[in-house]
Design a protein around this motif. Structure first.
Motif, PDB file in Angstrom:
ATOM      1  N   LEU A 318       0.827  -1.202   0.000  1.00  0.00           N
ATOM      2  CA  LEU A 318       0.000   0.000   0.000  1.00  0.00           C
ATOM      3  C   LEU A 318       0.864   1.257   0.000  1.00  0.00           C
ATOM      4  CD1 LEU A 318      -2.766   1.407   0.253  1.00  0.00           C
ATOM      5  CD2 LEU A 318      -2.566   1.151   2.734  1.00  0.00           C
ATOM      6  N   CYS A 322       1.021   4.255  -2.763  1.00  0.00           N
ATOM      7  CA  CYS A 322       0.685   5.634  -2.396  1.00  0.00           C
ATOM      8  C   CYS A 322       1.822   6.599  -2.709  1.00  0.00           C
ATOM      9  CB  CYS A 322       0.320   5.703  -0.914  1.00  0.00           C
ATOM     10  SG  CYS A 322      -1.281   4.962  -0.528  1.00  0.00           S
ATOM     11  N   PHE A 383      -7.177  -0.089  -2.112  1.00  0.00           N
ATOM     12  CA  PHE A 383      -5.885   0.406  -2.555  1.00  0.00           C
ATOM     13  C   PHE A 383      -6.056   1.573  -3.522  1.00  0.00           C
ATOM     14  CE2 PHE A 383      -2.185  -2.493  -1.536  1.00  0.00           C
ATOM     15  CZ  PHE A 383      -2.793  -3.031  -0.412  1.00  0.00           C
ATOM     16  N   GLN A 386      -6.773   4.757  -1.512  1.00  0.00           N
ATOM     17  CA  GLN A 386      -5.593   5.376  -0.912  1.00  0.00           C
ATOM     18  C   GLN A 386      -4.726   6.064  -1.957  1.00  0.00           C
ATOM     19  OE1 GLN A 386      -6.440   5.741   2.363  1.00  0.00           O
ATOM     20  NE2 GLN A 386      -4.250   5.512   2.712  1.00  0.00           N
TER      21      GLN A 386
END
Length: 523
Positions: A318, A322, A383, A386
């Motif tokens: 993740l 990001c 996901f 984010q």
């Protein structure tokens, strides 16, 4: 080549004359500063998954929220004094004081023996982060050349995910340790970012705007030259930027503007600037990322991923995702604009939240019979959410507020941004685990609904600041720029010519008047 310069504070500086080298140092200062916050969020995310941590403190949903949210309690009090410290002591000393307080908090957190000590340590840590979190964006926005400001200040929050990635990797590596060092070691590593920032501070200058405001005019011009033209104080861009600063601060002084916190509400223009700029804090906080930033384990539980090792690996992936998204978002903010980037990102967040809520409901209604496609589809949308959050809110949170606010309210106004963010974060991080436990998928639907309101407020009230120096943004709010020189970008690109000698003479006269007004105001 390093050049020792006076900074108007007790902290001297040995600054490289090369603009490229100085910009790299400023970027590095930006990176290590933001990595502290990212590391903290990801570390707690990982620790909340680790049985050795949750069992050591005998955590319940309420105490989990308290352990996590306590950093925002300190983050609430830090900004209350951060603006005043940055205005009166200088931007660099404020960053230094904040870093030292962060290190003290990290040491206490690592040594924590019970929940009370852990919470107190995180309050101290949050207090230090609250100070640096105000001083650093203000300092960088005032020191970077305007053409690099979007990247320089945007990266201040982008590298949140570098710290987050390091924390995710470290907690994954220590997860199998059969001792409390499984969570103490990740905590101790957090101090490295504050140490690195302290090492960089002697080699970067004080803010040129702060220097002008404190009657250090020659030093300010030198800093502008170092940041724009390899130390050439007669370069047309340097002269233009310097005169803009002198003219604008002289205008603010002539209108009776002070550095008091009350200045943020003194005039209608100040109130408008602060309301728009400070909105970025609460808007970013309530957008929905708190769930994945601090409670990824609980979020993945609602999607059907319950193995703690799988959750820790998901935390690593993740943060890589990001980081890529926020770097792309910084490019969009620089090339496309701040407001369009925010609008597109916010719209995508709303869509994702409703999809996550619907898929989580389907899983909750039939956990035993849920297909793997449903489970992994839900995780994929989490996901995406984010990533979409990171595109706009990660860079804009530190980039946009200092741009919107003029000098006399910038530090205290950004402190209000940080203060409001932490107020909302305290509530959100405490409420989210309880909400996910009690109403599950409905939390996503509620979050998506208030995000629609945020989208409308951005569309109606936000202004665009792309391509303008901090002083040129005055024209958006007041209808006029308070300097008679051409815009900096026009001079830099050669579309406008300036008479350096004539501007120098005008600056000399204006500077003399400015010093008199400054001394009268102090008296």
């Amino acid at each position: 080549m390093l050049r020792k310069g006076l900074t108007g504070t007790w902290m001297p500086a040995w600054v490289p004359e090369s603009t490229f080298t100085l910009s790299m140092l400023l970027l590095f200062c930006s990176m290590v500063q933001s990595a502290t916050g990212g590391y903290d969020g990801s570390m707690l995310n990982g620790l909340n998954i680790l049985p050795v941590y949750t069992d050591y403190f005998n955590l319940t949903p309420a105490t989990t929220g308290l352990n996590t949210a306590s950093v925002f309690i300190g983050g609430f009090f830090g900004p209350l004094c951060a603006g005043v410290i940055a205005d009166y002591c200088g931007r660099r000393p404020a960053i230094l004081y904040g870093c030292i307080i962060c290190i003290v908090g990290i040491i206490l957190q690592t040594a924590a023996q019970d929940i009370a000590m852990f919470v107190v340590a995180r309050i101290v840590l949050g207090f230090g982060q609250g100070i640096t979190g105000v001083a650093c964006p203000v300092y960088l926005s005032e020191t970077f050349a305007s053409r690099w400001r979007a990247w320089g200040v945007g990266l201040l929050n982008d590298f949140y995910y570098v710290g987050a990635l390091l924390a995710a990797g470290i907690t994954l590596g220590t997860a199998k340790w059969d001792s409390t060092w499984a969570w103490r070691a990740p905590s101790l590593f957090q101090a490295i970012f504050s140490f690195l920032c302290i090492i960089i501070l002697p080699f970067i200058p004080e803010s040129p705007r702060w220097l002008v405001k404190n009657d250090r005019l020659d030093e300010a011009r030198c800093v502008v030259a170092q940041a724009n033209a390899d130390g050439d104080i007669s370069h047309p861009v340097v002269v233009t930027v310097y005169k803009e600063i002198i003219d604008t601060l002289a205008y603010e002084t002539s209108t009776g503007a002070s550095m008091s916190p009350k200045e943020i509400i003194r005039t209608p223009g100040a109130r408008r600037r602060v309301l728009i700029g400070a909105s970025a804090g609460p808007f970013s906080c309530v957008a929905g990322n708190v769930i994945a930033s601090y409670y990824l384990g609980a979020e993945l539980d609602t999607a059907g991923i319950t193995d703690y090792n799988s959750q820790l690996k998901a935390n690593v992936v993740l943060n890589v995702w990001c980081l890529a998204c926020c770097l792309f978002g910084t490019h969009l903010a620089a090339a496309w604009g701040r407001k369009p980037t925010a609008l597109v990102s916010q719209s995508l967040l709303i869509i994702c939240l409703f999809i996550i809520g619907g898929l989580s409901k389907m899983y909750a209604d039939n956990m035993a019979g849920a297909s793997s496609a449903l489970v992994y589809g839900n995780v994929a949308v989490m996901f995406l959410f984010q990533g979409f959050y990171s595109i706009a809110w990660t860079p804009l949170l530190t980039l946009y507020p200092p741009e919107v606010m003029n000098y006399s309210i910038r530090a205290n106004g950004y402190a209000l941004t940080s203060l409001s963010l932490n107020c909302f974060a305290i509530v959100m991080t405490y409420v989210m685990p309880i909400g996910l436990t009690n109403i599950g998928w409905k939390m996503y639907m509620i979050n998506g609904s208030w995000d629609i309101v945020i989208l409308a407020l951005i569309a109606v009230y936000w202004v665009e600041t792309k391509g303008k120096s901090l002083e040129e943004i005055d024209a958006i709010f007041e209808g006029v720029k308070h300097s008679d020189v051409p815009d900096v970008e026009e001079v830099r690109l050669g579309r406008e010519q300036v008479d350096v000698a004539a501007i120098d003479r005008a600056v000399e006269q204006k500077a003399g008047n400015f010093v008199e007004d400054f001394n009268d105001q102090k008296a």
